[in-house]
Design a protein around this motif. Structure first.
Motif, PDB file in Angstrom:
ATOM      1  N   LEU A 145      23.342  37.181 -51.556  1.00 52.25           N
ATOM      2  CA  LEU A 145      23.226  38.566 -51.992  1.00 52.25           C
ATOM      3  C   LEU A 145      21.773  38.980 -51.799  1.00 52.25           C
ATOM      4  CD1 LEU A 145      25.329  38.478 -55.298  1.00 52.25           C
ATOM      5  CD2 LEU A 145      26.099  38.931 -52.961  1.00 52.25           C
ATOM      6  N   GLY A 153      23.117  34.044 -56.666  1.00 51.37           N
ATOM      7  CA  GLY A 153      23.519  34.862 -55.526  1.00 51.37           C
ATOM      8  C   GLY A 153      23.378  34.169 -54.192  1.00 51.37           C
ATOM      9  N   PHE A 166      34.446  35.535 -49.672  1.00 44.81           N
ATOM     10  CA  PHE A 166      33.122  36.016 -50.088  1.00 44.81           C
ATOM     11  C   PHE A 166      32.915  37.463 -49.663  1.00 44.81           C
ATOM     12  CE2 PHE A 166      28.665  36.920 -49.371  1.00 44.81           C
ATOM     13  CZ  PHE A 166      28.074  36.456 -50.537  1.00 44.81           C
ATOM     14  N   GLU A 167      33.292  37.777 -48.423  1.00 41.42           N
ATOM     15  CA  GLU A 167      33.112  39.137 -47.909  1.00 41.42           C
ATOM     16  C   GLU A 167      33.911  40.135 -48.738  1.00 41.42           C
ATOM     17  OE1 GLU A 167      31.560  42.068 -45.280  1.00 41.42           O
ATOM     18  OE2 GLU A 167      31.013  39.963 -45.581  1.00 41.42           O
ATOM     19  N   LYS A 169      34.950  39.737 -51.941  1.00 41.47           N
ATOM     20  CA  LYS A 169      34.446  39.790 -53.316  1.00 41.47           C
ATOM     21  C   LYS A 169      33.170  40.610 -53.420  1.00 41.47           C
ATOM     22  CE  LYS A 169      33.028  36.849 -57.182  1.00 41.47           C
ATOM     23  NZ  LYS A 169      32.858  35.439 -57.657  1.00 41.47           N
ATOM     24  N   HIS A 170      32.326  40.537 -52.399  1.00 39.25           N
ATOM     25  CA  HIS A 170      31.012  41.198 -52.463  1.00 39.25           C
ATOM     26  C   HIS A 170      30.912  42.361 -51.466  1.00 39.25           C
ATOM     27  CE1 HIS A 170      29.513  38.010 -55.078  1.00 39.25           C
ATOM     28  NE2 HIS A 170      30.090  37.144 -54.268  1.00 39.25           N
ATOM     29  N   GLU A 171      32.045  42.958 -51.138  1.00 36.40           N
ATOM     30  CA  GLU A 171      32.058  43.959 -50.066  1.00 36.40           C
ATOM     31  C   GLU A 171      31.167  45.157 -50.342  1.00 36.40           C
ATOM     32  OE1 GLU A 171      35.969  45.546 -49.476  1.00 36.40           O
ATOM     33  OE2 GLU A 171      36.456  45.541 -51.605  1.00 36.40           O
ATOM     34  N   GLU A 173      28.342  45.013 -52.221  1.00 34.15           N
ATOM     35  CA  GLU A 173      26.997  44.550 -52.556  1.00 34.15           C
ATOM     36  C   GLU A 173      26.256  44.196 -51.264  1.00 34.15           C
ATOM     37  OE1 GLU A 173      26.824  41.822 -56.223  1.00 34.15           O
ATOM     38  OE2 GLU A 173      28.884  41.555 -55.481  1.00 34.15           O
ATOM     39  N   HIS A 175      24.484  42.115 -48.696  1.00 38.40           N
ATOM     40  CA  HIS A 175      24.425  40.674 -48.557  1.00 38.40           C
ATOM     41  C   HIS A 175      24.207  40.296 -47.097  1.00 38.40           C
ATOM     42  CE1 HIS A 175      28.733  41.694 -48.075  1.00 38.40           C
ATOM     43  NE2 HIS A 175      28.786  40.670 -47.232  1.00 38.40           N
TER      44      HIS A 175
END
Length: 293
Positions: A145, A153, A166-167, A169-171, A173, A175
């Motif tokens: 992140l 992160g 991962f992509e 879940k954190h789309e 944010e 990163h």
């Protein structure tokens, strides 16, 4: 004692390592007849007036050690004429990992292959991006992140399933994805740079984590690093125009250094214990020399 400095911390809480850093600095600044006042960012009001000038409540300080990451207050304090250590621009660059790598590009500083994930504002898919990531970086790869410290992160992605998860879940944010330098897993080197000069270094090792942060349980020992490691740390600090920072360096398969991260508010408790060096005094000396000559 007439010389006074301001220390600005986060408005909503201060981590114990920051409290330790402040305590050490307050102690060492006494050698230079400087008293430090610690104030929360929520207690330091700065504003832009109708005519466009920046104002603040009376701040009778010669300088400010800025230990928050709020970019807005730091910019306003600088525009009001206060000298910040570190500058608002330097902190802004370091606070965003991708911004750090981008800023250091084209400076002959070796870094892991790094790809930023496009910023996302809509609930939509773009499968071609991950295909391109897999084509450029092999598994396992590191996902980070953009904002975070103390190893938070940072994740190790082992396969396509974990990458997609991962992509998703954190789309929303910011990163990035990065090549995993795996020659010495769970090990890196921290170099403290003050005024453009490397003054201390330590080796950090973790027995059960690919991350080597002391906050996650890694052990620290003093080490004399090769000149190319120290030169890399100094070049990174000077490129970002940092007065003070900690530069983290990874070791490649042939002993070559790779820049991992640059930390504008590096903690000192671990490295002072490991090396026995009085880093707080060196930083106080540097600031006092810059301000009072």
């Amino acid at each position: 004692m007439t010389n006074k400095g301001l220390v600005v911390v986060n408005a909503y809480g201060v981590l114990p390592p920051i409290e330790h850093l402040i305590s050490r600095l307050k102690e060492e600044f006494l050698d230079f007849d400087v008293e430090l006042d610690v104030r929360s960012a929520g207690d330091v009001l700065a504003w832009i007036g109708q005519e466009g000038w920046v104002y603040h409540w009376h701040l009778p300080y010669d300088f400010c050690i800025y230990l928050d990451k709020d970019p807005y207050l730091s910019i306003l304090l600088e525009k009001s004429g206060l000298r910040l250590f570190n500058s608002s621009e330097a902190v802004r660059i370091c606070d965003d990992k991708m911004m750090t790598y981008a800023h250091l590009a084209h400076r002959y500083i070796r870094m892991p292959v790094t790809i930023h994930s496009p910023l996302k504002y809509l609930k939509a898919e773009n499968p071609s991006f991950l295909e391109q990531v897999k084509g450029k970086i092999s598994f396992p790869m590191v996902a980070k992140l953009n904002y975070g410290s103390r190893g938070e992160g940072v994740f190790l992605i082992k396969d396509e399933k974990e990458l997609s998860a991962f992509e998703k879940k954190h789309e929303f944010e910011p990163h990035l994805y990065q090549e995993f330098i795996d020659a010495h897993k769970g090990c890196d080197y921290r170099v403290i740079v003050i005024g453009g000069k490397a003054i201390a270094s330590m080796k950090r090792e973790s027995s059960g984590d690919f991350r080597s942060n002391i906050a996650l349980g890694a052990k620290a020992t003093a080490i004399a690093l090769p000149p190319d490691y120290l030169k890399m740390a100094e070049e990174a600090a000077n490129a970002i125009k940092l007065d003070y920072c900690g530069v983290d360096i990874l070791e490649g398969a042939h002993g070559e250094p790779y820049l991992c991260e640059v930390n504008s508010n590096a903690f000192i408790d671990g490295i002072e214990k490991a090396t026995g060096l009085n880093i707080a005094w060196v930083y106080a000396y540097y600031i006092a020399h810059e301000i009072y000559k």
